[in-house]
Design a protein around this motif. Sequence first.
Motif, PDB file in Angstrom:
ATOM      1  N   VAL A  56       0.855  -1.176   0.000  1.00 23.10           N
ATOM      2  CA  VAL A  56       0.000   0.000   0.000  1.00 23.10           C
ATOM      3  C   VAL A  56       0.890   1.225   0.000  1.00 23.10           C
ATOM      4  CG1 VAL A  56      -1.951   1.114   1.111  1.00 23.10           C
ATOM      5  CG2 VAL A  56      -1.432  -1.266   1.616  1.00 23.10           C
ATOM      6  N   ALA A 169      -2.736   2.741  -8.518  1.00 22.27           N
ATOM      7  CA  ALA A 169      -3.468   1.579  -8.017  1.00 22.27           C
ATOM      8  C   ALA A 169      -3.065   1.261  -6.584  1.00 22.27           C
ATOM      9  CB  ALA A 169      -3.220   0.373  -8.918  1.00 22.27           C
ATOM     10  N   LEU A 170      -1.788   1.309  -6.308  1.00 27.36           N
ATOM     11  CA  LEU A 170      -1.311   0.981  -4.958  1.00 27.36           C
ATOM     12  C   LEU A 170      -1.743   2.023  -3.930  1.00 27.36           C
ATOM     13  CD1 LEU A 170       2.307  -0.253  -5.762  1.00 27.36           C
ATOM     14  CD2 LEU A 170       0.315  -1.637  -5.157  1.00 27.36           C
ATOM     15  N   ALA A 171      -1.975   3.239  -4.380  1.00 26.41           N
ATOM     16  CA  ALA A 171      -2.358   4.293  -3.439  1.00 26.41           C
ATOM     17  C   ALA A 171      -3.868   4.376  -3.248  1.00 26.41           C
ATOM     18  CB  ALA A 171      -1.827   5.644  -3.914  1.00 26.41           C
ATOM     19  N   THR A 172      -4.644   3.819  -4.179  1.00 26.23           N
ATOM     20  CA  THR A 172      -6.101   3.941  -4.081  1.00 26.23           C
ATOM     21  C   THR A 172      -6.763   2.607  -3.760  1.00 26.23           C
ATOM     22  OG1 THR A 172      -6.265   3.605  -6.475  1.00 26.23           O
ATOM     23  CG2 THR A 172      -6.308   5.869  -5.683  1.00 26.23           C
ATOM     24  N   GLY A 173      -5.997   1.534  -3.726  1.00 25.72           N
ATOM     25  CA  GLY A 173      -6.575   0.240  -3.420  1.00 25.72           C
ATOM     26  C   GLY A 173      -7.386  -0.344  -4.556  1.00 25.72           C
ATOM     27  N   MET A 174      -6.981  -0.039  -5.795  1.00 21.84           N
ATOM     28  CA  MET A 174      -7.677  -0.606  -6.947  1.00 21.84           C
ATOM     29  C   MET A 174      -6.707  -1.452  -7.767  1.00 21.84           C
ATOM     30  SD  MET A 174      -9.330   3.029  -8.067  1.00 21.84           S
ATOM     31  CE  MET A 174      -9.759   2.388  -9.669  1.00 21.84           C
TER      32      MET A 174
ATOM     33  N   ALA B 126      -4.583   0.743   5.117  1.00 26.46           N
ATOM     34  CA  ALA B 126      -4.026  -0.419   4.432  1.00 26.46           C
ATOM     35  C   ALA B 126      -5.049  -1.547   4.371  1.00 26.46           C
ATOM     36  CB  ALA B 126      -2.756  -0.883   5.139  1.00 26.46           C
ATOM     37  N   ILE B 128      -8.467  -1.345   4.815  1.00 23.09           N
ATOM     38  CA  ILE B 128      -9.712  -1.027   4.120  1.00 23.09           C
ATOM     39  C   ILE B 128      -9.489  -0.905   2.627  1.00 23.09           C
ATOM     40  CG2 ILE B 128     -11.411   0.807   3.819  1.00 23.09           C
ATOM     41  CD1 ILE B 128     -11.513   1.099   6.771  1.00 23.09           C
ATOM     42  N   ALA B 129      -8.322  -0.432   2.257  1.00 23.88           N
ATOM     43  CA  ALA B 129      -8.066  -0.244   0.837  1.00 23.88           C
ATOM     44  C   ALA B 129      -7.970  -1.580   0.108  1.00 23.88           C
ATOM     45  CB  ALA B 129      -6.792   0.562   0.625  1.00 23.88           C
ATOM     46  N   PHE B 130      -7.391  -2.579   0.742  1.00 24.38           N
ATOM     47  CA  PHE B 130      -7.020  -3.769  -0.014  1.00 24.38           C
ATOM     48  C   PHE B 130      -7.609  -5.075   0.453  1.00 24.38           C
ATOM     49  CE2 PHE B 130      -3.792  -0.752  -1.142  1.00 24.38           C
ATOM     50  CZ  PHE B 130      -3.689  -0.949  -2.495  1.00 24.38           C
TER      51      PHE B 130
END
Lengths: 220, 220
Positions: A56, A169-174, B126, B128-130
């Motif tokens: 993340v 993607a790694l910063a937004t969780g997508m 971390a 919640i995002a993933f």
Amino acid sequence: MRDAQSIASLERARSPLRHISVGGLIFEQGTPADHIYVVKRGWVGLYQTNPDGNTVILDFALPGDVLPLERHTKTATRSAVALDNVTVCLIHRSRQEQLEREQPAYDALHRAVVGRALDLAEANLATIAFSPARERIAHLLWGLAFRCLHRPPLESDHVRVPISQIQIALATGMSPVHVSRTLRNLREDRMLDFEDHMITIHNRAAVERIAGVFPEGMAI
Amino acid sequence: MRDAQSIASLERARSPLRHISVGGLIFEQGTPADHIYVVKRGWVGLYQTNPDGNTVILDFALPGDVLPLERHTKTATRSAVALDNVTVCLIHRSRQEQLEREQPAYDALHRAVVGRALDLAEANLATIAFSPARERIAHLLWGLAFRCLHRPPLESDHVRVPISQIQIALATGMSPVHVSRTLRNLREDRMLDFEDHMITIHNRAAVERIAGVFPEGMAI
DNA sequence: CGATACGTTGAGAATTTTCAATCCGAGTGG
DNA sequence: CCACTCGGATTGAAAATTCTCAACGTATCG
């Protein structure tokens, strides 16, 4: 964050500079945390890797920011990677403690830095927890553009940010795939454009509306 | 966070106590932030409402915690609601500044509090995002149970937390409907149980595994 | 030229939300 | 005591969102 007075205090310490080229690690999660760093040039990505291998990106640091932002621990709780060619000013922890005692301003700086990080983390939490893809990306990119535009040189709505779609993607969780689709979507709606490491804000009002709250003074 | 020495410093200030009953607001986003509060009894929920009406629970405060955690601003950036019957100790900002000067320990306390909040916010980010639903809920409930179990009285793996499923939804970014289904899921897998405001950890190893990282010393 | 990293596109699968109906326990007023 | 209401929880079914997998394009670099 960039309280000129306090930064100057740190600089007066004449600590050594260090250059890190793109992709290089400035410090790594789990290793002893015996220095702090003032970013002089370039962008730094702060990330965390979980035991299950997930990574993340928690924050970005720009010139003038101080790392690490988190509370003092014996070992670093995250890693810092150079997104650019980066120059940092190293300050040893013992030196830092000395500065704390000698420079009352240092303490205020530290608080301001941690305070901003907390505000930002919670703003991100609020957006990532409850918003769909378009808004998450708008939030991230608008926040980055905002931070850039408030630093010299004050440019137009056209901002260079040295990150990739994968890092978005790694910063937004997508997933990176969904980032690509969502960026196309935002581009087709003429809201904002991210291409070739450039953010262009086409419709500032609309972007501000969907990007969500930024705590007052957050990015300064 | 609950550095006995520093808390004692605050108590010695003999500031007035205030009682708030379930559902009452301790302070509200947007109103002047002229006090800090030490929680003496009960649970407090810290939340933020976005312009679009979305509400996010950012953190919970337990007895011994200090509010607000965020950086000093003229107006509160979030609201604090009593989840329980709550008693807080009010300290006026001017008084706080006086304490800061007189009590060197106060400063360390403040840093520790903000540092914990930052760690927690980023751990939540971390997760919640993933992570999918099961893991978000396990993360939240395990974190709360952990915080409770490290405070006297040291109980079993059976912990009372005065929150509803709706509040779990607000803290994890899920719909209440999905929270209900996921809790059933976790119960059927005999991992953990949340019923009647009681958390029961059935399989501690498994819960710890899926709940994700908690920064060392986070919840203490 | 091959190797590699990044981005794009399509299609099906998985997750999560929404909407709607129902249930249950706690208060509340008659 | 009873009917009534209300908020929280549960369930079902359809819709929306997002992910995964896989293929392909394109630029860069040695």
